[in-house]
Motif scaffolding. Structure first.
Motif, PDB file in Angstrom:
ATOM      1  N   LYS A   1     -12.223 -49.882  23.927  1.00 30.91           N
ATOM      2  CA  LYS A   1     -11.390 -50.681  23.017  1.00 30.91           C
ATOM      3  C   LYS A   1     -10.354 -51.486  23.806  1.00 30.91           C
ATOM      4  CE  LYS A   1     -13.198 -49.604  19.040  1.00 30.91           C
ATOM      5  NZ  LYS A   1     -13.873 -50.657  18.240  1.00 30.91           N
ATOM      6  N   ARG A   2      -9.826 -50.902  24.882  1.00 29.93           N
ATOM      7  CA  ARG A   2      -8.863 -51.646  25.713  1.00 29.93           C
ATOM      8  C   ARG A   2      -9.546 -52.829  26.382  1.00 29.93           C
ATOM      9  NH1 ARG A   2      -7.582 -51.434  30.955  1.00 29.93           N
ATOM     10  NH2 ARG A   2      -8.638 -49.448  31.357  1.00 29.93           N
TER      11      ARG A   2
ATOM     12  N   ASP B   1     -20.422 -53.091  23.401  1.00 28.58           N
ATOM     13  CA  ASP B   1     -20.865 -52.559  22.101  1.00 28.58           C
ATOM     14  C   ASP B   1     -21.780 -51.353  22.292  1.00 28.58           C
ATOM     15  OD1 ASP B   1     -19.424 -54.443  20.709  1.00 28.58           O
ATOM     16  OD2 ASP B   1     -21.116 -55.831  20.466  1.00 28.58           O
TER      17      ASP B   1
ATOM     18  N   CYS C   1      -1.271 -50.217  27.413  1.00 32.04           N
ATOM     19  CA  CYS C   1      -1.601 -50.956  26.185  1.00 32.04           C
ATOM     20  C   CYS C   1      -0.326 -51.546  25.559  1.00 32.04           C
ATOM     21  CB  CYS C   1      -2.295 -50.038  25.181  1.00 32.04           C
ATOM     22  SG  CYS C   1      -4.001 -49.639  25.603  1.00 32.04           S
TER      23      CYS C   1
ATOM     24  N   LYS D   1     -11.959 -54.465  25.215  1.00 28.66           N
ATOM     25  CA  LYS D   1     -12.202 -55.464  24.170  1.00 28.66           C
ATOM     26  C   LYS D   1     -10.927 -56.156  23.714  1.00 28.66           C
ATOM     27  CE  LYS D   1     -16.421 -53.763  21.916  1.00 28.66           C
ATOM     28  NZ  LYS D   1     -17.001 -53.324  20.633  1.00 28.66           N
ATOM     29  N   GLY D   2      -9.781 -55.684  24.201  1.00 28.82           N
ATOM     30  CA  GLY D   2      -8.512 -56.262  23.794  1.00 28.82           C
ATOM     31  C   GLY D   2      -7.990 -55.708  22.484  1.00 28.82           C
ATOM     32  N   GLU D   3      -8.614 -54.646  21.969  1.00 26.98           N
ATOM     33  CA  GLU D   3      -8.187 -54.030  20.704  1.00 26.98           C
ATOM     34  C   GLU D   3      -7.194 -52.908  21.037  1.00 26.98           C
ATOM     35  OE1 GLU D   3     -11.745 -52.861  18.625  1.00 26.98           O
ATOM     36  OE2 GLU D   3     -12.662 -54.842  18.843  1.00 26.98           O
ATOM     37  N   TYR D   4      -5.986 -53.315  21.414  1.00 24.03           N
ATOM     38  CA  TYR D   4      -5.039 -52.386  22.013  1.00 24.03           C
ATOM     39  C   TYR D   4      -4.545 -51.309  21.048  1.00 24.03           C
ATOM     40  CZ  TYR D   4      -5.099 -55.775  25.797  1.00 24.03           C
ATOM     41  OH  TYR D   4      -5.509 -56.603  26.806  1.00 24.03           O
ATOM     42  N   LEU D   5      -4.281 -51.685  19.809  1.00 21.90           N
ATOM     43  CA  LEU D   5      -3.772 -50.689  18.859  1.00 21.90           C
ATOM     44  C   LEU D   5      -4.820 -49.605  18.575  1.00 21.90           C
ATOM     45  CD1 LEU D   5      -1.798 -52.954  16.350  1.00 21.90           C
ATOM     46  CD2 LEU D   5      -0.860 -51.355  18.037  1.00 21.90           C
ATOM     47  N   ILE D   6      -6.104 -50.023  18.463  1.00 25.76           N
ATOM     48  CA  ILE D   6      -7.177 -49.038  18.253  1.00 25.76           C
ATOM     49  C   ILE D   6      -7.338 -48.181  19.502  1.00 25.76           C
ATOM     50  CG2 ILE D   6      -9.631 -48.720  17.753  1.00 25.76           C
ATOM     51  CD1 ILE D   6      -9.553 -51.353  16.204  1.00 25.76           C
ATOM     52  N   ALA D   7      -7.237 -48.820  20.671  1.00 20.16           N
ATOM     53  CA  ALA D   7      -7.316 -48.067  21.925  1.00 20.16           C
ATOM     54  C   ALA D   7      -6.215 -47.016  21.984  1.00 20.16           C
ATOM     55  CB  ALA D   7      -7.203 -49.022  23.114  1.00 20.16           C
TER      56      ALA D   7
ATOM     57  N   GLU E   1     -19.634 -48.446  23.386  1.00 21.76           N
ATOM     58  CA  GLU E   1     -18.917 -47.862  22.250  1.00 21.76           C
ATOM     59  C   GLU E   1     -19.827 -46.932  21.443  1.00 21.76           C
ATOM     60  OE1 GLU E   1     -16.519 -49.369  18.240  1.00 21.76           O
ATOM     61  OE2 GLU E   1     -16.804 -50.742  19.937  1.00 21.76           O
TER      62      GLU E   1
END
Length: 444
Positions: free
Chosen positions: A371-372, A338, A410, A374-380, A341
């Protein structure tokens, strides 16, 4: 008439001739040639004094009133020198509008003999406005007019102009040309018996900077050692601080970390006393990088947090962007995602403000990396795509290739085989572009 009087009379005659719009040919006759008039104006000591008196009579100049006129001329000269010094201060303090208005006022006066100085000051104004081409034209023209300008010798103007021309080339990424200008400046600095002998050390220091930028580290170190031998002669505190900063940075690059830390700390002490925030930022950045390379993330974090506290005082905002990127990278290593980011978002904000496309690519890429993680692949993916678009605009193929690789990874995590194949294909296209530019596809 002694030699000094002849020189002063010559300057005065030249001034009056120019003010009246006369050529040398307009004053020559059977009694006095253009060559003799030129010698008188240049103060050549062996000139026949009868010729001087003849020329003055021809120009209706009273020899008896000459001492009074010369005193007045010297007073006018000192007044003009003061104006130039004031404008130099305005430019140094970034009071650009005031400097330009003062320059326009001077330009309207009868100041033909000061055109070298005026053109140089205009060049420095354009340089401050980042109008590199205009600055180059003015500075080059200034050097062509040096010989007739009494202020030029006083301030080592020719050497100063070469130093500024080098900076213009450097800012346009013409580093070899920058080095050529530095060498020209160093050639003339020994011949200019001016009051400002400190330009020599600025030239020597900038030579080290440009050599370091093109990767000639060993050569840069040799020159910084030469500069270090004369450090006791350096009176300009800014140059002195920059010498310490360069020494620390170069020692870091050859992995002499503990020596580099010592010089960085000594430079910091000088910069604090001078309240020189730009060099403080550079030195604390160097120190933070040293600790990071030594694996001391906690001390590195301390350094970069301090750098960011200077944001209201630092002129070069690129350094703040860099500090946020490095601080964010430290947080990633510590799994403080965090905070990482937040640091990268701030870096992006600076990148957008200063329009630093290459730095912005890096910041957006790093945000995608968080973001990657964090596992937030689409945002990454959205961040990586933005970074790749920016990189394509500036033909930064290596960065584009890396972005496509991360996007493909991703999509692999998301199980999207179609997009995975698409970005592997795009990677191949970019790689072919890189290979073609390197000449690898050319037939032997």
């Amino acid at each position: 008439m002694n030699v000094f009087q002849i020189a002063e009379i010559g300057k005065f005659i030249r001034k009056i001739r120019k003010e009246r719009g006369l050529r040398l040919e307009d004053l020559s006759d059977e009694q006095i040639s253009t060559a003799t008039i030129s010698n008188i104006e240049r103060g050549v000591p062996h000139v026949n004094q009868e010729k001087v008196l003849y020329l003055m009579k021809k120009m209706n100049l009273d020899m008896d009133k000459l001492p009074e006129i010369l005193v007045r001329e010297n007073e006018d000269m000192e007044s003009m020198f003061l104006k130039f010094h004031a404008i130099e201060n305005m430019l140094h303090l970034k009071q650009l509008d005031a400097a330009w208005e003062s320059l326009k006022e001077i330009s309207e006066e009868s100041t033909f003999q000061y055109q070298a100085t005026i053109r140089s000051l205009k060049g420095r104004y354009y340089l401050s406005c980042k109008k590199w081409r205009r600055a180059e034209r003015e500075l080059t023209e200034s050097n062509l007019l040096i010989q007739q300008d009494p202020y030029a010798k006083k301030v080592c103007l020719e050497a100063l102009n070469y130093n500024l021309l080098a900076y213009c080339s450097y800012k346009q990424n013409h580093l070899q040309q920058a080095l050529k200008y530095i060498e020209k400046g160093l050639e003339v600095v020994g011949t200019e018996a001016g009051d400002d002998d400190q330009i020599k050390y600025k030239l020597m220091m900038d030579r080290v900077v440009y050599l370091e930028k093109i990767g000639r580290i060993e050569e840069a170190l040799n020159y910084v050692d030469l500069l270090w031998e004369e450090i006791s002669e350096v009176r300009d505190i800014t140059v002195l601080i920059q010498i310490y900063a360069l020494k620390a940075e170069l020692l870091r690059k050859i992995k002499l970390y503990h020596d580099a830390i010592r010089y960085a700390k000594e430079g910091i002490n000088l910069a604090v006393s001078a309240k020189d925030y730009d060099n403080l930022t550079f030195l604390w950045t160097t120190l933070g990088t040293l600790y990071l390379e030594l694996g001391n993330k906690e001390d590195a974090e301390t350094c970069f947090k301090l750098v960011l506290s200077f944001q209201d005082y630092v002129q070069d905002k690129h350094k703040l962007l860099l500090a946020n990127n490095i601080l964010g990278s430290i947080y990633v290593l510590q799994d403080r995602l965090d905070e990482a980011e937040s640091a990268f978002m701030k870096a992006i904000e600076w990148g957008e403000k200063i329009k630093g496309t290459k730095e912005l690519v890096h910041s957006v890429f790093l945000l995608g990396k968080v973001k990657r993680h964090k596992g937030e692949y689409l945002i990454a993916i959205s961040h990586y795509k933005r970074a790749s678009d920016l990189a394509r605009k500036i033909d930064w193929n290596q960065a584009t290739l890396r972005c496509y690789f991360e996007i493909a990874n991703c999509y692999r995590q998301l199980g999207d085989q179609d997009n995975l194949k698409k970005y592997f294909d795009l990677m191949n296209e970019v790689q072919r572009e890189i290979d073609t530019k390197d000449g690898l596809f050319q037939l032997q």
